[in-house]
Design a protein around this motif. Structure first.
Motif, PDB file in Angstrom:
ATOM      1  N   ASN A 467      -5.757  -5.213   5.803  1.00 15.89           N
ATOM      2  CA  ASN A 467      -4.350  -5.041   5.450  1.00 15.89           C
ATOM      3  C   ASN A 467      -4.210  -3.756   4.649  1.00 15.89           C
ATOM      4  OD1 ASN A 467      -4.796  -5.581   2.558  1.00 15.89           O
ATOM      5  ND2 ASN A 467      -5.105  -7.707   3.193  1.00 15.89           N
ATOM      6  N   GLU A 468      -2.980  -3.316   4.463  1.00 16.71           N
ATOM      7  CA  GLU A 468      -2.749  -2.020   3.828  1.00 16.71           C
ATOM      8  C   GLU A 468      -3.264  -1.974   2.390  1.00 16.71           C
ATOM      9  OE1 GLU A 468       1.370  -1.067   4.214  1.00 16.71           O
ATOM     10  OE2 GLU A 468       1.077  -0.165   6.199  1.00 16.71           O
ATOM     11  N   GLN A 469      -3.090  -3.049   1.652  1.00 16.11           N
ATOM     12  CA  GLN A 469      -3.505  -3.062   0.249  1.00 16.11           C
ATOM     13  C   GLN A 469      -4.985  -2.736   0.117  1.00 16.11           C
ATOM     14  OE1 GLN A 469      -1.421  -3.717  -2.446  1.00 16.11           O
ATOM     15  NE2 GLN A 469      -3.102  -3.338  -3.874  1.00 16.11           N
ATOM     16  N   VAL A 470      -5.812  -3.432   0.889  1.00 18.81           N
ATOM     17  CA  VAL A 470      -7.264  -3.209   0.834  1.00 18.81           C
ATOM     18  C   VAL A 470      -7.616  -1.817   1.345  1.00 18.81           C
ATOM     19  CG1 VAL A 470      -9.486  -3.956   1.780  1.00 18.81           C
ATOM     20  CG2 VAL A 470      -7.809  -5.664   1.033  1.00 18.81           C
ATOM     21  N   TYR A 472      -5.848   1.040   1.647  1.00 24.27           N
ATOM     22  CA  TYR A 472      -5.452   2.168   0.813  1.00 24.27           C
ATOM     23  C   TYR A 472      -6.183   2.172  -0.533  1.00 24.27           C
ATOM     24  CZ  TYR A 472      -1.792   3.433   4.111  1.00 24.27           C
ATOM     25  OH  TYR A 472      -1.120   3.843   5.232  1.00 24.27           O
ATOM     26  N   THR A 473      -6.471   0.990  -1.062  1.00 19.57           N
ATOM     27  CA  THR A 473      -7.236   0.920  -2.318  1.00 19.57           C
ATOM     28  C   THR A 473      -8.627   1.509  -2.120  1.00 19.57           C
ATOM     29  OG1 THR A 473      -6.028  -1.060  -3.038  1.00 19.57           O
ATOM     30  CG2 THR A 473      -8.146  -0.626  -4.095  1.00 19.57           C
ATOM     31  N   THR A 513       3.652   7.746  -2.820  1.00 18.71           N
ATOM     32  CA  THR A 513       3.184   6.438  -3.307  1.00 18.71           C
ATOM     33  C   THR A 513       1.665   6.431  -3.461  1.00 18.71           C
ATOM     34  OG1 THR A 513       3.259   5.609  -1.012  1.00 18.71           O
ATOM     35  CG2 THR A 513       5.179   5.188  -2.395  1.00 18.71           C
ATOM     36  N   TRP A 514       0.986   5.918  -2.480  1.00 16.99           N
ATOM     37  CA  TRP A 514      -0.468   5.760  -2.585  1.00 16.99           C
ATOM     38  C   TRP A 514      -1.187   7.067  -2.898  1.00 16.99           C
ATOM     39  CZ3 TRP A 514      -3.013   1.302  -3.018  1.00 16.99           C
ATOM     40  CH2 TRP A 514      -2.402   0.125  -2.565  1.00 16.99           C
TER      41      TRP A 514
END
Length: 700
Positions: A467-470, A472-473, A513-514
């Motif tokens: 997923n995007e959270q993982v 991009y982190t 953002t990121w």
């Protein structure tokens, strides 16, 4: 008199209107009907009960007929439900009808008349379990008066053909049956030329045709299909073998000796040792170049396997013997990548290399200088795009032509490239791994070398569904360690229809953002070539930390510090595209990662995801891609001029292809013109199917 070439519109019961409908299915002459093989079969040999069909969800039942009831589901659709019984249960046989106010034909009236109360019926259909109840959606039926009557269309294997609106299965079956019975003996037979292979029966073509259309068992159908495929592939491989012979009829002009001037210096300058596969590839190519006949070789290697250094070794063998070479790539970015890579490798050698693309040839002064260098022979190595094969480009003594990612070029473009020299040695290259079965058909006239080893020090890329959270982190962690990242999108601009994130819009959002603490670049196919090249150079020079891109980066970009890639809407990409994109990272010893983000909610998407996360073997991936998408889409085989195989299957029949290739070489070797009496039928078949295509075959 009826012949295989007779047009079907003149056949009884067809006429001009139906012939146009059959043409949509690829049927124009009698021969097309004979080889219009079933798309699948219905096994009606096993009669099941009503109770059990709801476990199997499809099959044949034998039932007694009860009352019927018609109702309208919507303005455009009505259903007819008929009660049916056997010893185990009761259910409904359901028929559907589109409501057409302009038609006077009542389809349901015909069905109700057939399904009289008290009669018996054989039904083949799909068992449906829905909220409104359960029923059998009827595909076919046959009415009998009592339990002992023998059915005509049941207790046997029934062929199911591809259809089109206006032609139903019943009419297609009846037409095919009539023509097969009257004309299959006209079909040419070469089964006597082919030795027995494994357990495939040596069937005459007419018998194989009959058994494919009307098998007694499913095993009979498969055996007949394989038997016909044996003949199909044999004709193709003989055509390819003749094509190969034609290539080697005339000795080439150029001669090469390993002079040990440029090559030893080149090898000493490299900061790595050749892999075993690279050494073999160089030996194969050098042997071809020193042969008296022109080289015609395909070099296959997975992304990052080191094909460029192999090709450059061939280039230097030509150059140190006084000849010119031409390396053609399908895009400016890939051409420039080759130019930069080769220029770096040739840094200490006195060899002139030039990049020739639409951009570099745009200025008149620069263009005249480059073209003059080609014509005089001063420029030894030309790297470029299709601009190199324009009429204005003339070479003094061109001897070696290398075409990279060759399947991206049209046949006529390859012809134009070959016209630049009198008897050029040809090396085709591809980073799209081609399964062996496909390679032996599409490139059967070419010698083949495959590089499977990666250069030492490379670490396999790890691929995850995420997923995007993982994603991009983890990407930010890599960026903070001094590495670089790609974020790839399938679209350039926002599409409301597909509701997908696009590269342009997302680059702005991600920058704020990121990736607000990093420099973000954007690359897509609508940019001018010069702008693309500038962005890629800047990214390679670490002026950008993150590159937002479309699939324009799929081939030819080498950035060693790029260690992470996020592919958005990954379900929109095919397997080969995903693998090529993944090949842009992992170009050094650093551990690299790919994150696939998307909606994998259908079976095909889930399968692609499973394959990508479980293997990085390009040939394995290509094999799976071939199974899922077919060879035409994977490799653009249509441009090679091959007919579609009627019975042959590139996946199932890899063993047959290899067998027929070897046997075809023997036949053509013993009878180069196929002039012996026993080979006349074979020669006629090759002439019929390949006479105008052998030149196309020669250019891959």
């Amino acid at each position: 008199m009826l012949s295989l070439d007779s047009e079907i519109q003149y056949l009884r019961g067809i006429g001009p209107r139906r012939s146009q409908l059959f043409a949509k299915l690829g049927i124009k002459i009698v021969e097309d009907f004979l080889t219009f093989f079933p798309a699948q079969y219905q096994d009606r040999t096993k009669i099941t009960s009503i109770r059990d069909i709801y476990k199997k969800l499809q099959g044949c039942i034998f039932v007694k007929v009860g009352k019927s009831c018609e109702r309208q589901l919507s303005q455009g659709l009505s259903v007819l439900d008929i009660e049916i019984f056997d010893d185990t249960s009761m259910t409904y046989a359901r028929f559907f009808r589109k409501n057409n106010p302009y038609s006077n034909i009542d389809v349901f009236a015909t069905i109700r008349k057939a399904f009289e109360v008290g009669k018996f019926a054989y039904i083949y259909g799909d068992a449906k379990l829905e909220r409104s109840g359960r029923f059998i959606s009827v595909n076919d039926y046959e009415i009998v008066h009592n339990k002992v009557d023998k059915p005509l269309l049941f207790n046997k294997i029934i062929p199911v053909y591809s259809a089109t609106e206006g032609l139903n299965q019943k009419f297609i079956r009846e037409t095919v049956k009539t023509i097969v019975e009257s004309s299959c003996m006209l079909y040419p037979d070469i089964s006597n030329l082919i030795p027995r292979f494994h357990n495939i029966p040596a069937l005459q073509s007419s018998i194989a045709i009959q058994k494919i259309h009307y098998p007694n068992t499913l095993e009979d159908a498969e055996n007949a299909r394989r038997s016909f495929a044996l003949q199909e592939f044999f004709v193709l491989e003989c055509a390819l073998s003749l094509s190969r012979n034609n290539l080697t009829k005339n000795p080439k002009i150029q001669k090469y000796e390993i002079r040990r001037t440029l090559l030893p210096t080149f090898k000493n300058n490299l900061k790595f040792e050749f892999t075993r596969d690279q050494k073999k590839a160089i030996n194969d190519i050098f042997a071809d170049m020193q042969n008296i006949y022109p080289m015609n070789r395909m070099l296959m290697g997975d992304v990052g396997s080191g094909k460029t250094v192999v090709a450059l070794s061939a280039v230097l063998l030509a150059v140190e013997n006084g000849y010119q070479t031409m390396i053609v790539a399908p895009t400016e970015i890939l051409a420039e990548q080759h130019y930069l890579t080769m220029s770096n490798m040739l840094e200490d050698l006195d060899v002139k290399i030039v990049l020739a693309t639409s951009s570099t040839l745009k200025k008149k002064s620069e263009r005249e200088k480059i073209l003059a260098g080609f014509a005089k022979g001063d420029i030894k190595i030309a790297v470029g795009t299709h601009a190199l094969i324009e009429d204005r480009v003339k070479f003094k003594n061109l001897s070696l032509i290398i075409v990279d990612e060759q399947h991206r070029f049209g046949v006529m473009q390859k012809f134009a490239a070959l016209d630049k020299a009198k008897s050029p040695d040809i090396l085709m290259m591809t980073a799209t791994p081609i399964p062996r079965a496909l390679a032996m058909t599409v490139y059967g006239e070419m010698d083949m070398t495959t590089i499977t080893q990666l250069p030492p020090g490379r670490t396999p890329v790890k691929t995850y569904s995420s997923n995007e959270q993982v994603a991009y982190t983890d990407t930010i962690k890599e960026l903070k360690n001094g590495n670089q990242a790609y974020v790839v999108y399938p679209l350039i601009d926002e599409s409301d229809k597909l509701a997908l994130k696009s590269a342009v819009d997302e680059s702005e959002k991600l920058s704020q953002t990121w990736f607000k603490d990093f420099k973000v670049g954007l690359l897509h196919g609508k940019m001018q070539p010069s702008e693309k090249n500038k962005i890629m150079r800047n990214f390679k020079n670490k002026e950008f930390n993150v590159l937002i891109a479309t699939t324009v980066i799929e081939v030819g970009i080498d950035v060693p510090d790029a260690t992470i890639m996020i592919i958005q809407h990954a379900e929109r990409f095919g397997l080969s595209a995903l693998h090529q994109l993944r090949g842009r990272i992992g170009r050094s010893s650093k551990q690299s990662y790919v994150y696939l983000i998307g909606s994998f909610n259908n079976e095909a998407a889930q399968k692609r995801l499973s394959i990508m996360t479980s293997t990085s073997n390009g040939f394995k991936i290509a094999e799976e891609d071939l199974k899922m998408r077919g060879p035409g889409e994977l490799m653009g085989t249509a441009q090679h001029g091959f007919p579609k195989f009627k019975a042959g299957d590139l996946i199932k029949d890899a063993d047959i292809i290899e067998f027929t290739k070897n046997h075809a070489s023997e036949i053509v070797g013993n009878d180069p013109n196929l002039s012996k009496n026993e080979n006349i039928v074979l020669k006629n078949l090759i002439s019929k199917y390949f006479l105008h295509k052998t030149n196309l075959i020669n250019v891959g």
